[in-house]
Design a protein around this motif. Structure first.
Motif, PDB file in Angstrom:
ATOM      1  N   SER A   1     -70.664  -8.236  38.293  1.00 23.91           N
ATOM      2  CA  SER A   1     -69.986  -7.111  37.650  1.00 23.91           C
ATOM      3  C   SER A   1     -70.959  -5.948  37.468  1.00 23.91           C
ATOM      4  O   SER A   1     -72.171  -6.147  37.375  1.00 23.91           O
ATOM      5  N   LYS A   2     -70.419  -4.737  37.370  1.00 23.99           N
ATOM      6  CA  LYS A   2     -71.259  -3.543  37.317  1.00 23.99           C
ATOM      7  C   LYS A   2     -72.117  -3.464  36.063  1.00 23.99           C
ATOM      8  O   LYS A   2     -73.148  -2.810  36.057  1.00 23.99           O
ATOM      9  N   ASP A   3     -71.707  -4.138  34.981  1.00 25.84           N
ATOM     10  CA  ASP A   3     -72.496  -4.079  33.753  1.00 25.84           C
ATOM     11  C   ASP A   3     -73.492  -5.231  33.636  1.00 25.84           C
ATOM     12  O   ASP A   3     -74.212  -5.328  32.657  1.00 25.84           O
ATOM     13  N   SER A   4     -73.572  -6.068  34.658  1.00 20.51           N
ATOM     14  CA  SER A   4     -74.505  -7.196  34.650  1.00 20.51           C
ATOM     15  C   SER A   4     -75.939  -6.722  34.882  1.00 20.51           C
ATOM     16  O   SER A   4     -76.186  -5.831  35.704  1.00 20.51           O
TER      17      SER A   4
ATOM     18  N   ARG B   1     -77.357  -7.456  38.555  1.00 24.93           N
ATOM     19  CA  ARG B   1     -76.759  -6.805  39.728  1.00 24.93           C
ATOM     20  C   ARG B   1     -77.829  -6.071  40.533  1.00 24.93           C
ATOM     21  O   ARG B   1     -77.906  -6.226  41.749  1.00 24.93           O
TER      22      ARG B   1
END
Length: 133
Positions: free
Chosen positions: A45-48, A51
């Motif tokens: 996910s983009k908020d991980s 990433r």
């Protein structure tokens, strides 16, 4: 030697995983590289936090040596605050294609043709209402 900071693809089919590497621009995308600078996992996910992982000091070192980041890597570096944001203007991207513009024009003509008889039918009804008064 022309050096680039770019993504090298790994992972299996439909499960991409990228390494952020400094490499000679003449080498293949997944070929030999000079140094691994980080990883990028687009499946997270983009908020991980996992990433995008980068060794910022080494990235700055390679930038000081003249390495040019690719567009995707430069966007990551801008998000990390390593590079200043660039002004990007892709003015053609937002405009619809030729076929879509033709469909919009045809739809507008059809709507105008449908409204014209409706206006003509409404006009005699208004005249009849004023005549009755």
């Amino acid at each position: 030697m022309a050096t680039k900071i770019r993504l090298a693809r790994g992972g299996s089919k439909k499960r991409p995983h990228y390494s952020i590497v400094a490499s000679d621009s003449r080498m293949p995308r997944d070929g030999r590289y000079l140094e691994k600078l980080g990883t990028y996992n687009p499946l997270l996910s983009k908020d991980s936090e996992d990433r995008i992982r980068m060794n910022v000091e080494r990235v700055q070192y390679w930038l000081s040596q003249g390495a040019q980041p690719t567009d995707r890597v430069s966007r990551m570096l801008e998000a990390a605050g390593v590079l200043p944001k660039k002004e990007r203007a892709n003015l053609k991207k937002g405009t619809p294609g030729k076929k879509a513009q033709e469909r919009v024009a045809a739809r507008a003509e059809k709507a105008a043709a449908a409204e014209a008889p409706a206006e003509e039918a409404a006009a005699p009804a208004e005249e009849a209402a004023t005549a009755e008064e």
